[in-house]
Scaffold this active site. Structure first.
Site, PDB file in Angstrom:
ATOM      1  N   PHE A 214      -1.649  -1.015  -4.089  1.00 12.95           N
ATOM      2  CA  PHE A 214      -2.624   0.125  -4.636  1.00 12.95           C
ATOM      3  C   PHE A 214      -1.858   1.497  -4.228  1.00 12.95           C
ATOM      4  CE2 PHE A 214      -4.869  -3.283  -2.531  1.00 12.95           C
ATOM      5  CZ  PHE A 214      -5.599  -3.351  -4.242  1.00 12.95           C
TER       6      PHE A 214
ATOM      7  N   ASP B  95      -1.879   6.298  -4.518  1.00 12.13           N
ATOM      8  CA  ASP B  95      -3.278   6.632  -5.475  1.00 12.13           C
ATOM      9  C   ASP B  95      -3.018   7.744  -6.382  1.00 12.13           C
ATOM     10  OD1 ASP B  95      -2.535   9.754  -3.662  1.00 12.13           O
ATOM     11  OD2 ASP B  95      -1.427   8.797  -3.475  1.00 12.13           O
TER      12      ASP B  95
ATOM     13  N   PHE C 188       0.854  -0.993  -0.542  1.00 15.89           N
ATOM     14  CA  PHE C 188       0.121  -0.050  -0.315  1.00 15.89           C
ATOM     15  C   PHE C 188       0.827   0.893   0.671  1.00 15.89           C
ATOM     16  CE2 PHE C 188      -2.261  -3.008   2.468  1.00 15.89           C
ATOM     17  CZ  PHE C 188      -3.584  -3.638   1.915  1.00 15.89           C
ATOM     18  N   ASP C 189       0.078   2.463  -1.025  1.00 16.06           N
ATOM     19  CA  ASP C 189       0.637   3.290  -0.688  1.00 16.06           C
ATOM     20  C   ASP C 189       0.448   4.598   0.632  1.00 16.06           C
ATOM     21  OD1 ASP C 189       2.130   5.798  -0.775  1.00 16.06           O
ATOM     22  OD2 ASP C 189      -0.094   6.378  -2.004  1.00 16.06           O
ATOM     23  N   GLY C 190       0.695   5.299   1.441  1.00 18.37           N
ATOM     24  CA  GLY C 190       0.593   5.931   2.870  1.00 18.37           C
ATOM     25  C   GLY C 190      -0.405   6.931   2.543  1.00 18.37           C
TER      26      GLY C 190
END
Length: 310
Positions: free
Chosen positions: A284, A286, A172-174
C-alpha cells in the site's frame, strides 16, 4: 487534500470482538476485465445479458485473490486467533452477481456476506459491516471510504511476486498511509533538507496516524496470537525515508505498541525490487510514482490520501 486520520472511524465493535474484517469488490477478487470492458463499451443491459449467459463460466482469480485466500486461511490455524472475515461489496446486481458467488463456491472461499448495489456506490455499506480495510478497483468508492475514515486502496493491475511464501506478507508505505502526511508536506513545500531538519527536531514527537493505522492495529492483534518467529503473518514498512528521519518512525510505532517485522528505509530508491525480495502479497502506497514501480513486482493498492493526491 485530506486531513490526517487517526483511527478507523467505524471501529465500534463490542468488547471482545477483535475480528479483522476486509471488504473487497468483485473486480479486485476476480478477473472481470472482459465483462467490465463490455460494460464500459456497450452499457448495463449488454453487461447484464453477458453475465447471465456466462454465469456458469468460471471467473479466474484477480489481483487480490491470493491475499484473500491467505487471510481466510488464518481461521484454520488456531481457535484462539481473532477471526478474519471477508465481505464482498459489488456494484453488480444480485442477478448478475450470481456468477461471482458461483466462483466463490468453486474456489472454496468462506465468504457468506455481500452487498450488491446495482451500480450505486458500495462504500455506504463499509460502516455497517465494520470493515477494517476496503479494497476495490473503483477509485470513486475508495475515495469515499477514505473520507469516511476507513483504510482503503484502489487495487491496480499488478504482477504476482516471483517469491511466494505460505506466510501472509503485507507491506506498507509510511507517510500518508500508516502515518499522517505532515512530513511529506514539509518535503514537498520546503524541500528535502527542510524535511530532515524538521524530523531531527521533532524526533521525540510521535507522528500522527494515517488512514491505515487502524488496519495495522487490527493486523497486529492477529500477529500477537503467535510467537514472532512462527507467525503466519509478516509485515514490512517500505519507506523512502532514511537516517536521520527513521528515528521518529521507530519511536512512533513503539509508542503505538505495534510490531513491524521488517523496516526498509530506502532513501528514495525504487521500491519495486525490494517488495519483490520481501514477497509482498500486497503493498500500500499513496504516491502514484511508487505505485507504478511497485505494481510491476507485486500486487499493489493505491491509497489516494494526503498531499501527493490533491
Amino acid at each position: 487534500m485530506n486531513a490526517p486520520i487517526e483511527t478507523n472511524a467505524h471501529d465500534d465493535r463490542s468488547a471482545g470482538d477483535n475480528r479483522l474484517v476486509v471488504a473487497i469488490s468483485s473486480r479486485a477478487l476476480f478477473d472481470m476485465g472482459d465483462s467490465h470492458d463490455l460494460f464500459e463499451r456497450d452499457g448495463l443491459d449488454a453487461y447484464r445479458q453477458f453475465q447471465i449467459e456466462h454465469e456458469n463460466d468460471l471467473l479466474q482469480p484477480g489481483v487480490a485473490f491470493p491475499l484473500v485466500q491467505k487471510l481466510l486461511g488464518l481461521n484454520s490455524l488456531s481457535a484462539d486467533l481473532p477471526p478474519v472475515e471477508v465481505i464482498l461489496l459489488s456494484r453488480n446486481s444480485g442477478d448478475t452477481g450470481l456468477r461471482i458467488f458461483n466462483a466463490i463456491q468453486h474456489y472454496g472461499l468462506n465468504i457468506s456476506r455481500a452487498a450488491f448495489t446495482s451500480g450505486a456506490p458500495t462504500s455506504d455499506y463499509i460502516a455497517p459491516f465494520r470493515a477494517d480495510l476496503f479494497l476495490s478497483a473503483n477509485a470513486e468508492d475508495v475515495g469515499r471510504a477514505l473520507r469516511a475514515g476507513v483504510a482503503a486502496a484502489t487495487i491496480l493491475p499488478s504482477t504476482a511476486p516471483h517469491r511466494s511464501s505460505e506466510q501472509l506478507r503485507i507491506a506498507f508505505d509510511g507517510d500518508a498511509v500508516i502515518f499522517g502526511d505532515e512530513g511529506e508536506r514539509v518535503s514537498k513545500e520546503q524541500g528535502l533538507d527542510a524535511f530532515h531538519r524538521s524530523e531531527s527536531e521533532l524526533w521525540a514527537e510521535p507522528l500522527s496516524g494515517g488512514p491505515f493505522r487502524g488496519f495495522l492495529a487490527a493486523l497486529h492483534r492477529l500477529q500477537a496470537a503467535f510467537p514472532a518467529e512462527t507467525s503466519p503473518i509478516r509485515t514490512a514498512l517500505v519507506t523512502a525515508r532514511s537516517a536521520p528521519a527513521h528515528k521518529r518512525v521507530i519511536l512512533t510505532l513503539r509508542r503505538w505498541g505495534v510490531r513491524i517485522d521488517e523496516a526498509l528505509f530506502l532513501g528514495g530508491r525504487d521500491k519495486g525490487p525490494f517488495l519483490d525480495a520481501f514477497g509482498a502479497d500486497i503493498f500500500f502506497d499513496d504516491s502514484p510514482a511508487n505505485v507504478e514501480s511497485a505494481r510491476r513486482h507485486v500486487a499493489t493498492g493505491h491509497v489516494p490520501h494526503g498531499v501527493s493526491n490533491p
